[in-house]
Design a protein around this motif. Structure first.
Motif, PDB file in Angstrom:
ATOM      1  N   ASN A 148       0.993  -1.061  -0.136  1.00 42.47           N
ATOM      2  CA  ASN A 148      -0.147   0.091  -0.028  1.00 42.47           C
ATOM      3  C   ASN A 148       0.902   1.279  -0.064  1.00 42.47           C
ATOM      4  N   GLU A 149       1.899   1.423   0.904  1.00 41.22           N
ATOM      5  CA  GLU A 149       2.573   2.278   0.910  1.00 41.22           C
ATOM      6  C   GLU A 149       3.540   2.479  -0.382  1.00 41.22           C
ATOM      7  N   ASN A 150       3.911   1.637  -0.970  1.00 40.68           N
ATOM      8  CA  ASN A 150       4.629   1.497  -2.313  1.00 40.68           C
ATOM      9  C   ASN A 150       3.646   2.066  -3.304  1.00 40.68           C
ATOM     10  N   GLN A 151       2.535   1.674  -3.416  1.00 43.86           N
ATOM     11  CA  GLN A 151       1.363   2.127  -4.375  1.00 43.86           C
ATOM     12  C   GLN A 151       1.148   3.829  -4.073  1.00 43.86           C
ATOM     13  N   ASN A 152       1.138   4.144  -2.639  1.00 47.40           N
ATOM     14  CA  ASN A 152       1.051   5.553  -2.662  1.00 47.40           C
ATOM     15  C   ASN A 152       2.019   6.225  -2.976  1.00 47.40           C
ATOM     16  N   GLN A 153       3.334   5.955  -2.962  1.00 46.51           N
ATOM     17  CA  GLN A 153       4.350   6.655  -3.331  1.00 46.51           C
ATOM     18  C   GLN A 153       4.767   6.870  -4.779  1.00 46.51           C
ATOM     19  N   LEU A 154       4.144   5.740  -5.563  1.00 44.05           N
ATOM     20  CA  LEU A 154       3.809   6.016  -7.123  1.00 44.05           C
ATOM     21  C   LEU A 154       2.765   6.934  -7.520  1.00 44.05           C
ATOM     22  N   ILE A 155       1.759   6.754  -6.748  1.00 45.72           N
ATOM     23  CA  ILE A 155       0.794   7.897  -7.071  1.00 45.72           C
ATOM     24  C   ILE A 155       1.364   9.251  -6.981  1.00 45.72           C
ATOM     25  N   ARG A 156       2.142   9.682  -5.748  1.00 47.86           N
ATOM     26  CA  ARG A 156       2.620  10.720  -5.339  1.00 47.86           C
ATOM     27  C   ARG A 156       3.821  11.382  -6.408  1.00 47.86           C
ATOM     28  N   GLU A 157       4.147  10.460  -7.240  1.00 44.74           N
ATOM     29  CA  GLU A 157       5.017  10.888  -8.433  1.00 44.74           C
ATOM     30  C   GLU A 157       4.176  11.795  -9.404  1.00 44.74           C
ATOM     31  N   PHE A 158       2.929  11.529  -9.284  1.00 38.25           N
ATOM     32  CA  PHE A 158       1.947  12.356 -10.089  1.00 38.25           C
ATOM     33  C   PHE A 158       1.155  13.495  -9.434  1.00 38.25           C
ATOM     34  N   LEU A 159       0.940  13.136  -8.349  1.00 33.12           N
ATOM     35  CA  LEU A 159       0.396  14.117  -7.509  1.00 33.12           C
ATOM     36  C   LEU A 159       1.009  14.211  -6.185  1.00 33.12           C
ATOM     37  N   LYS A 212       2.181  15.844  -2.494  1.00 37.18           N
ATOM     38  CA  LYS A 212       1.545  15.975  -1.234  1.00 37.18           C
ATOM     39  C   LYS A 212       0.679  17.331  -1.194  1.00 37.18           C
ATOM     40  N   ASP A 213       1.439  18.249  -1.838  1.00 35.03           N
ATOM     41  CA  ASP A 213       0.759  19.380  -1.865  1.00 35.03           C
ATOM     42  C   ASP A 213      -0.429  19.836  -2.768  1.00 35.03           C
ATOM     43  N   HIS A 214      -0.601  18.692  -3.461  1.00 36.66           N
ATOM     44  CA  HIS A 214      -1.774  18.724  -4.590  1.00 36.66           C
ATOM     45  C   HIS A 214      -2.890  18.034  -3.963  1.00 36.66           C
ATOM     46  N   SER A 215      -3.974  18.515  -3.921  1.00 35.45           N
ATOM     47  CA  SER A 215      -5.255  17.635  -3.436  1.00 35.45           C
ATOM     48  C   SER A 215      -5.607  16.758  -4.379  1.00 35.45           C
ATOM     49  N   MET A 216      -5.947  15.422  -3.862  1.00 31.61           N
ATOM     50  CA  MET A 216      -6.567  14.485  -4.881  1.00 31.61           C
ATOM     51  C   MET A 216      -7.874  15.216  -5.413  1.00 31.61           C
ATOM     52  N   SER A 217      -8.636  15.577  -4.468  1.00 29.43           N
ATOM     53  CA  SER A 217      -9.937  16.116  -4.865  1.00 29.43           C
ATOM     54  C   SER A 217     -10.224  16.927  -5.741  1.00 29.43           C
ATOM     55  N   SER A 218      -9.048  17.769  -6.106  1.00 30.54           N
ATOM     56  CA  SER A 218      -8.854  18.783  -7.615  1.00 30.54           C
ATOM     57  C   SER A 218      -8.597  18.045  -8.738  1.00 30.54           C
ATOM     58  N   ALA A 219      -7.986  16.784  -8.785  1.00 25.84           N
ATOM     59  CA  ALA A 219      -7.853  15.895  -9.878  1.00 25.84           C
ATOM     60  C   ALA A 219      -9.002  15.478 -10.588  1.00 25.84           C
ATOM     61  N   THR A 220      -8.943  15.571 -11.817  1.00 27.64           N
ATOM     62  CA  THR A 220     -10.165  14.997 -12.547  1.00 27.64           C
ATOM     63  C   THR A 220     -10.179  13.816 -12.944  1.00 27.64           C
ATOM     64  N   ILE A 221     -11.423  13.001 -13.271  1.00 25.63           N
ATOM     65  CA  ILE A 221     -11.382  11.787 -13.502  1.00 25.63           C
ATOM     66  C   ILE A 221     -10.461  11.427 -14.468  1.00 25.63           C
ATOM     67  N   THR A 222     -10.426  12.162 -15.457  1.00 25.48           N
ATOM     68  CA  THR A 222      -9.330  11.927 -16.550  1.00 25.48           C
ATOM     69  C   THR A 222      -8.073  11.670 -16.025  1.00 25.48           C
ATOM     70  N   GLU A 223      -7.493  12.655 -15.237  1.00 21.53           N
ATOM     71  CA  GLU A 223      -6.160  12.726 -14.871  1.00 21.53           C
ATOM     72  C   GLU A 223      -5.851  11.248 -13.891  1.00 21.53           C
TER      73      GLU A 223
END
Length: 68
Positions: free
Chosen positions: A15-26, A28-39
């Motif tokens: 789980n932590e590994n996957q979170n780290q991979l996601i954080r390459e794109f988003l 920590k200072d970028h809110s996931m709620s502001s990401a679009t479905i397409t992103e």
């Protein structure tokens, strides 16, 4: 079922590994709620096409299409 203890990230390795991979794109200072479905779908596609050691350096998508 497995329940990890709160504030014990070493108990949730994949789980932590996957979170780290996601954080390459988003970051920590970028809110996931502001990401679009397409992103989010784009991030999902990139991560699903990533080769994995546990799959013999194949990506999940390759293995799924090989069953057809």
């Amino acid at each position: 079922m497995y329940f990890a203890h709160p504030y014990s990230p070493w108990e949730r390795g994949s789980n932590e590994n996957q979170n780290q991979l996601i954080r390459e794109f988003l970051p920590k200072d970028h809110s996931m709620s502001s990401a679009t479905i397409t992103e989010i779908q784009g991030i999902q596609d990139v991560l699903n096409q990533r080769p994995r050691k546990i799959l013999g350096y194949k990506c999940a998508q390759e293995l799924l299409t090989s069953f057809d």
